[in-house]
Design a protein around this motif. Sequence first.
Motif, PDB file in Angstrom:
ATOM      1  N   PHE A 161       0.864  -1.183   0.000  1.00 54.31           N
ATOM      2  CA  PHE A 161       0.000   0.000   0.000  1.00 54.31           C
ATOM      3  C   PHE A 161       0.899   1.232   0.000  1.00 54.31           C
ATOM      4  CE2 PHE A 161      -3.355   2.865   1.135  1.00 54.31           C
ATOM      5  CZ  PHE A 161      -4.504   2.238   0.659  1.00 54.31           C
ATOM      6  N   PRO A 162       0.595   2.214  -0.865  1.00 54.23           N
ATOM      7  CA  PRO A 162       1.465   3.402  -0.906  1.00 54.23           C
ATOM      8  C   PRO A 162       1.423   4.143   0.430  1.00 54.23           C
ATOM      9  CG  PRO A 162      -0.126   3.386  -2.735  1.00 54.23           C
ATOM     10  CD  PRO A 162      -0.513   2.291  -1.814  1.00 54.23           C
ATOM     11  N   GLY A 163       2.596   4.382   0.985  1.00 52.61           N
ATOM     12  CA  GLY A 163       2.681   5.002   2.307  1.00 52.61           C
ATOM     13  C   GLY A 163       2.010   6.358   2.385  1.00 52.61           C
ATOM     14  N   SER A 164       2.179   7.177   1.341  1.00 49.59           N
ATOM     15  CA  SER A 164       1.596   8.517   1.399  1.00 49.59           C
ATOM     16  C   SER A 164       0.067   8.429   1.424  1.00 49.59           C
ATOM     17  CB  SER A 164       2.061   9.329   0.191  1.00 49.59           C
ATOM     18  OG  SER A 164       1.595   8.717  -1.003  1.00 49.59           O
ATOM     19  N   CYS A 165      -0.505   7.509   0.679  1.00 48.49           N
ATOM     20  CA  CYS A 165      -1.964   7.348   0.663  1.00 48.49           C
ATOM     21  C   CYS A 165      -2.461   6.894   2.029  1.00 48.49           C
ATOM     22  CB  CYS A 165      -2.383   6.317  -0.389  1.00 48.49           C
ATOM     23  SG  CYS A 165      -2.101   6.843  -2.084  1.00 48.49           S
ATOM     24  N   THR A 180      -0.527   8.534  -7.861  1.00 52.94           N
ATOM     25  CA  THR A 180      -1.454   7.724  -7.070  1.00 52.94           C
ATOM     26  C   THR A 180      -2.090   8.592  -5.999  1.00 52.94           C
ATOM     27  OG1 THR A 180       0.323   7.099  -5.593  1.00 52.94           O
ATOM     28  CG2 THR A 180      -0.170   5.587  -7.380  1.00 52.94           C
ATOM     29  N   GLY A 181      -3.339   8.309  -5.700  1.00 55.63           N
ATOM     30  CA  GLY A 181      -4.034   9.025  -4.644  1.00 55.63           C
ATOM     31  C   GLY A 181      -5.160   8.155  -4.136  1.00 55.63           C
ATOM     32  N   LEU A 182      -5.722   8.527  -2.980  1.00 55.35           N
ATOM     33  CA  LEU A 182      -6.875   7.803  -2.443  1.00 55.35           C
ATOM     34  C   LEU A 182      -8.144   8.352  -3.051  1.00 55.35           C
ATOM     35  CD1 LEU A 182      -6.407   7.475   1.420  1.00 55.35           C
ATOM     36  CD2 LEU A 182      -6.194   5.686  -0.312  1.00 55.35           C
ATOM     37  N   LYS A 183      -9.052   7.466  -3.414  1.00 54.46           N
ATOM     38  CA  LYS A 183     -10.379   7.896  -3.823  1.00 54.46           C
ATOM     39  C   LYS A 183     -11.398   7.172  -2.955  1.00 54.46           C
ATOM     40  CE  LYS A 183      -9.237  10.701  -7.114  1.00 54.46           C
ATOM     41  NZ  LYS A 183      -9.488  12.168  -6.952  1.00 54.46           N
ATOM     42  N   GLN A 184     -12.366   7.936  -2.491  1.00 53.04           N
ATOM     43  CA  GLN A 184     -13.341   7.353  -1.572  1.00 53.04           C
ATOM     44  C   GLN A 184     -14.332   6.455  -2.305  1.00 53.04           C
ATOM     45  OE1 GLN A 184     -16.297   9.887   0.450  1.00 53.04           O
ATOM     46  NE2 GLN A 184     -15.469   9.077   2.352  1.00 53.04           N
ATOM     47  N   LEU A 198       4.968  -2.508   8.425  1.00 48.83           N
ATOM     48  CA  LEU A 198       3.736  -3.180   8.833  1.00 48.83           C
ATOM     49  C   LEU A 198       2.928  -2.277   9.749  1.00 48.83           C
ATOM     50  CD1 LEU A 198       5.041  -6.801   9.508  1.00 48.83           C
ATOM     51  CD2 LEU A 198       3.725  -5.970   7.550  1.00 48.83           C
ATOM     52  N   GLN A 199       1.691  -2.042   9.368  1.00 52.74           N
ATOM     53  CA  GLN A 199       0.871  -1.091  10.118  1.00 52.74           C
ATOM     54  C   GLN A 199      -0.112  -1.825  11.024  1.00 52.74           C
ATOM     55  OE1 GLN A 199       1.490   2.305   9.921  1.00 52.74           O
ATOM     56  NE2 GLN A 199       3.243   1.399   8.872  1.00 52.74           N
ATOM     57  N   LEU A 203       3.450  -0.852   4.012  1.00 51.66           N
ATOM     58  CA  LEU A 203       3.649   0.404   3.296  1.00 51.66           C
ATOM     59  C   LEU A 203       4.864   0.345   2.381  1.00 51.66           C
ATOM     60  CD1 LEU A 203       2.771   3.153   5.916  1.00 51.66           C
ATOM     61  CD2 LEU A 203       1.283   1.762   4.469  1.00 51.66           C
ATOM     62  N   VAL A 204       4.703   0.949   1.211  1.00 46.31           N
ATOM     63  CA  VAL A 204       5.812   1.089   0.260  1.00 46.31           C
ATOM     64  C   VAL A 204       5.836   2.531  -0.220  1.00 46.31           C
ATOM     65  CG1 VAL A 204       5.858  -1.297  -0.543  1.00 46.31           C
ATOM     66  CG2 VAL A 204       4.290   0.325  -1.608  1.00 46.31           C
ATOM     67  N   ASP A 205       6.986   2.942  -0.702  1.00 50.53           N
ATOM     68  CA  ASP A 205       7.067   4.271  -1.314  1.00 50.53           C
ATOM     69  C   ASP A 205       6.209   4.281  -2.571  1.00 50.53           C
ATOM     70  OD1 ASP A 205       8.827   5.019   0.611  1.00 50.53           O
ATOM     71  OD2 ASP A 205      10.624   4.553  -0.575  1.00 50.53           O
ATOM     72  N   ASP A 206       5.648   5.424  -2.880  1.00 48.88           N
ATOM     73  CA  ASP A 206       4.777   5.518  -4.061  1.00 48.88           C
ATOM     74  C   ASP A 206       5.601   5.342  -5.330  1.00 48.88           C
ATOM     75  OD1 ASP A 206       3.433   6.333  -1.930  1.00 48.88           O
ATOM     76  OD2 ASP A 206       2.493   8.063  -2.872  1.00 48.88           O
TER      77      ASP A 206
END
Lengths: 515, 515
Positions: free
Chosen positions: B66-70, B150-154, B197-198, B512-515
Amino acid sequence: MASKLLGNYPPELSQEEEHYLLSNLKDWSIAHGLAVRPAPSFIQPSQDPSGVLATTAPVTVFPSLFPGSCFKEGLAIQNAYNKLYSAIARDEAWLQSIVEELLGIDDFVAKLWQTHLTVKKQGYAQDLSLGLFRSDYMVHQDPSEANPTTGLKQVEFNTIASSFGGLSSQVSALHRFLFELDAYPSSTSSIIKTEALQQSRSASLLAKGLATAHKAYVSSSANLPLCVLFIVQDPERNVFDQRHLEYALLAEHRVRSFRLPFGETLSHTRLGSDRTLLYTPPNSPSTTYEVTTVYFRAGYSPDDYPNDDDWSARLHLEKSRAIKCPSILTHLAGSKKVQQVLATPHSPHLKRFLPDEKAAARVLATFAPIYPLDNTQAGKEARKLATDPASASRYVLKPQREGGGNNIYRKAIPPFLENLPETHWPAYVLMEMIEPPPLRNAILRNGELQRGGVICELGVYGVCLWRDASGPEQKGEILESWEAGYLLRTKGDQSEEGGVAAGFGAVDSCCLVDD
Amino acid sequence: MASKLLGNYPPELSQEEEHYLLSNLKDWSIAHGLAVRPAPSFIQPSQDPSGVLATTAPVTVFPSLFPGSCFKEGLAIQNAYNKLYSAIARDEAWLQSIVEELLGIDDFVAKLWQTHLTVKKQGYAQDLSLGLFRSDYMVHQDPSEANPTTGLKQVEFNTIASSFGGLSSQVSALHRFLFELDAYPSSTSSIIKTEALQQSRSASLLAKGLATAHKAYVSSSANLPLCVLFIVQDPERNVFDQRHLEYALLAEHRVRSFRLPFGETLSHTRLGSDRTLLYTPPNSPSTTYEVTTVYFRAGYSPDDYPNDDDWSARLHLEKSRAIKCPSILTHLAGSKKVQQVLATPHSPHLKRFLPDEKAAARVLATFAPIYPLDNTQAGKEARKLATDPASASRYVLKPQREGGGNNIYRKAIPPFLENLPETHWPAYVLMEMIEPPPLRNAILRNGELQRGGVICELGVYGVCLWRDASGPEQKGEILESWEAGYLLRTKGDQSEEGGVAAGFGAVDSCCLVDD
């Protein structure tokens, strides 16, 4: 005790009370790993080929009533028992005299002894030994007394694969949870109280034992990652009981452990040059671990040794520099013959291993008289008692082998002995039956609720780490010893066999009452 | 992100690696209540009539990338989302304008609104409201860009019965445990790392929300014991998810809770003179509890209201002085129509409820364009997009009702609309498809391992306790608000429906991974 309470406890439940109690019990047990893999008689393996199903472990719905003084005495004397059995395990010459009496009779003991001798010839590579013991008792009310007193009588002492330490912690927490929910009817409020419910910290305290051995182990110079090795049966329905110890070992002590089926020992372990036990996990062939401690949850029964290779595996582990839990001598110290010679009236042996007179007296008080069926004076008396149907009805005939099962009870003894060649009689001991007070409870097993009279067996865990004697004149020394929580196992009183794993009983917890 | 990693992650497993990973996964999950009751398709109810069996909840074997920034952005904006949706729930007039558009179309919304109006006539007896929200997102890579960002979309915002907060905590702990065991092959060591790991503390943080409402509730003078009431479906296969909240509520806050099947509401609760909600547990008819907080894990779908009595039950609870999680207005605030009007390009509504421009901009950035299918200008544009197979292929048609399912995807939209009378079109919204990056994982379900391409949905939990406006000019106030952990739900990319409970997906955790 029980006579006062038996009439009311546990109370009858209304349909709604039962529904509330059981739905909470069933959900809590799965949510907290108080579980077993289902028996094939419940769910056929073909329906769940990959083994993902689980079910509530057989449990009692209520905590069973237990005399407070007996409970406290059982816990209080565990350190004395640790001392006693570790001293026996350190006294090879004495054990040899015991084992020699069984050599012609008990192949299993003979094989264990032979394994020990083979290692001894080469010299043991590790002088530390770990015991995770469990001393099992029943409450005894002497029926011959007008005003019967209650006391604990020992059923057996386990020096290998003492089970249920994981589930025992969970079942005592379950009963406390149900109490906190008011799931027990208010009519029990004078009996089930916070201070009466005994929590068992066995999972944590046994894991601490393994961690203590792990840390006491002196590593080789190879600088490998260290681990504890659980030697297990495969498949294992009671796996969650063992897993709780593994999880506590990792979470509370950051100690890695692996499970190795006993039958695969030789495929995945080898001995280094200084007999360091090296384990290479099959999932990670490029990583080799140095085993600090071998914890046997298999290997305690002849059934675990179908092939010669299995004896080679036991020899291989015993030879290694890993700390064994238990060593073969410790395993043999738990044989029924040892229990018998300690409990033979006027036996000099207890004093030998437990010089502290006060402690010895308390331990002695928990022995039920046990007679050999040999040609000694006590043996001759025993033969008379066992062959007369009148006297036999107060006794149980037990094979000297480990593992439970095959006991002969009361009036069945005389005809059994009649059909057994007298040369085989010394493979059995005659033990006075323990007469537990009548109790009642309800057991949930495979979703079925069974109510009725029950018999409870208290197991007290003990952890002991010791150093073996370095020469014939030394006796070694105990490095660590503690009482490690308890187990209550409860079975229907129509069955006279114990052992929840064998499908006969349930795990339970103690609700203390005045005697 | 994924393009770089997809080739290697997750790695192929050797037979031994898979055996080690899965046996640890299967045992840990049961030992820690990461479980569900088995589906009837797996185990027929007749085989387990009393419901004691459980199985590992559908889980991913690896944590998904999962992209860390998102991930961080999703958690960071949850407080703004709490503010937004609690403000909507407090603005009855605005909600009325939304609901009125649906009255002829959506019976369920109409009934909820009618129930609200009935209570309003009498006056609400409780001005505190609790929201346990979950905002669901997917990662979106704009396919029209040469260098896609990449970005989050609801996907949707849940204001009622936000599920999996209990299991989510457990699955993130499972993946960490497997990592600590080195059960993931060493080839993943540059990806699966402690800091990647979150852990989700959702069970504890959601329970804290219920406890906060419980403590904010002002008791009646009756001096009764207090409780939280979970309104549930019966039977409930996903019961352990809910139980983890109950256990945290008791263990961490000493707050009692009961489970009440929605259909039994009127049999076991009544309103006191000041509309205090009184609950008498069927197992203890002589004890009455005052309910501080009603937590709905049922009542969110028309299927929960088969009879008129069920609507009477909802009215009865809404009328009561207990804090509702959620109130009917809060429930309605979560309807897709609200999401649609917020996300209609150039909508003025977001600013109305979230005056903080910076926060509003971050929230807005998570909206995928959503069009109504009505007679507005935007609606007309949408009709054109939806009926043309070329443009329709970038869209999904969603019914405005809650509950998941029945979405129409891409090329299936034009023929679907052709067969639907135009008067019914406004019951749907047209939403631009979110284009998630290609990912792979393995899902364990009913003991079967399924590997392949997957789609992940991130749910971020939010807890918000607020006071409703006391007059038409006031806006009320937020008393407590916090982000409450996360859920990752993962499904095979061949299925385009979500919802693990419906049998389509699995619970997962973020690596988490870098985007």
